[in-house]
Enzyme design. Structure first.
Site, PDB file in Angstrom:
ATOM      1  N   PRO A 108      39.048  38.286  36.305  1.00  0.00           N
ATOM      2  CA  PRO A 108      38.587  37.879  37.632  1.00  0.00           C
ATOM      3  C   PRO A 108      38.215  39.085  38.479  1.00  0.00           C
ATOM      4  O   PRO A 108      39.053  39.940  38.730  1.00  0.00           O
ATOM      5  CB  PRO A 108      39.799  37.151  38.225  1.00  0.00           C
ATOM      6  N   GLU A 109      36.976  39.162  38.846  1.00  0.00           N
ATOM      7  CA  GLU A 109      36.509  40.181  39.776  1.00  0.00           C
ATOM      8  C   GLU A 109      36.080  39.451  41.043  1.00  0.00           C
ATOM      9  O   GLU A 109      36.325  38.259  41.178  1.00  0.00           O
ATOM     10  CB  GLU A 109      35.351  40.984  39.154  1.00  0.00           C
TER      11      GLU A 109
END
Length: 292
Positions: free
Chosen positions: A2-3
């Site tokens: 997850p960015e």
DNA sequence: CCGCGGGCCTGAGAGC
DNA sequence: TGCTCTCAGGCCCGCG
């Protein structure tokens, strides 16, 4: 992985059922996340209303009526899933008020909006923390984070200033949350490709270009914003664990130009082949022909 | 202060 | 089929 775009996608999904809603019940099935949950975690949340759900870098911040802020991070493998009351589960069964938790559902929020929110994290690199709002500014996790890349203030002059004097690679600099907040391996690779800049280039070198001050930095800022906006629009990238809160996959992995495409032709059709190198123990993907 | 590398943790996939 | 091994990359921390 997850960015920023994945976290933003999750934030939007959670905001629908959390903002204005109260925690009716909180269950912590496993407290040993990245750091142990506080003993009174569930009790401090119960009965509180979520006033706003914000995002800072890759962190989700829920402002609570008690004056506390719930800080959440997805780590490497974390995801949130929302079940709405009355939702169909399997043929003939419906979610009413208590649905059994499945493997790696470490924390569950029963909201007054009727939603059951489950935090699932196989690797337990994720975290949750409660901090009084008055202490948010001095919170070690957030203090020192660089600018939000989608904010107006993030421009070529600022990026050039932050990279000035940095002897490290451009790849490492953009991955550093103190320089820009929210980028990770995927979007750093994609942004550098869009800006036609080599990940191996020295970070300090983007500040100046003879006859055109900040031109490299300008191209990079444009690329970062464009890639992040496109990824958010696509609901993020689903490689392993990322899911939208309704369980749907993100779509941006189909839009990658370089990430995880070693050996494939450069999308610019310049005759180049995407190459994989290792920088700081992490994979970097780029086209040696058009990224200089 | 800066940059680098180790460690945390589990599941997927490769190879035998 | 089933075992072992490697790799994925978020973040913090300690070292030089």
């Amino acid at each position: 992985m997850p960015e920023l775009p994945e976290v933003e996608t999750v934030r939007r999904g959670l905001a629908e059922v959390m903002e204005g809603a109260r925690f009716d019940k909180v269950e912590a099935h496993r407290g040993d996340l990245r750091w142990p949950l506080p003993k009174d975690f569930a009790a401090r949340l119960a009965g509180q209303t979520v006033e706003q759900l914000r995002r800072r870098a890759k962190y989700l911040l829920a402002d609570l009526s008690s004056g506390d802020v719930l800080i959440m991070h997805l780590g490497m493998s974390g995801s949130f899933h929302v079940l709405r009351e009355g939702a169909t589960l399997a043929p003939g069964t419906y979610y009413t008020k208590r649905a059994a938790h499945s493997a790696h559902d470490h924390v569950q929020f029963h909201m007054s909006s009727g939603a059951l929110i489950s935090f699932n994290d196989p690797r337990r690199f994720g975290m949750m923390k409660l901090v009084p709002h008055s202490e948010l500014a001095s919170e070690p996790l957030l203090r020192g984070l660089g600018p939000e890349p989608l904010a107006k203030e993030f421009d070529a002059e600022l990026l050039a200033r932050l990279c000035k004097g940095r002897r490290t690679s451009l790849k490492a600099a953009l991955s550093d949350q103190k320089i820009v907040a929210g980028l990770g391996n995927i979007y750093v690779c994609e942004a550098l490709y869009q800006a036609r800049l080599s990940p191996k280039r020295c970070a300090s070198s983007i500040a100046t270009r003879l006859g055109a001050p900040n031109e490299y930095a300008r191209a990079l800022v444009v690329a970062i914003k464009a890639v992040l906006r496109a990824a958010i629009r696509a609901g993020g990238s689903s490689l392993r664990n990322h899911r939208r809160t309704d369980g749907a996959l993100g779509e941006f992995q189909h839009g990658f130009c370089v990430y995880d495409r070693a050996g494939k032709p450069c999308p610019r059709r310049d005759g180049g082949t995407i190459k994989r190198i290792v920088q700081g123990g992490r994979s970097t993907f780029f086209c040696p022909l058009c990224q200089k």
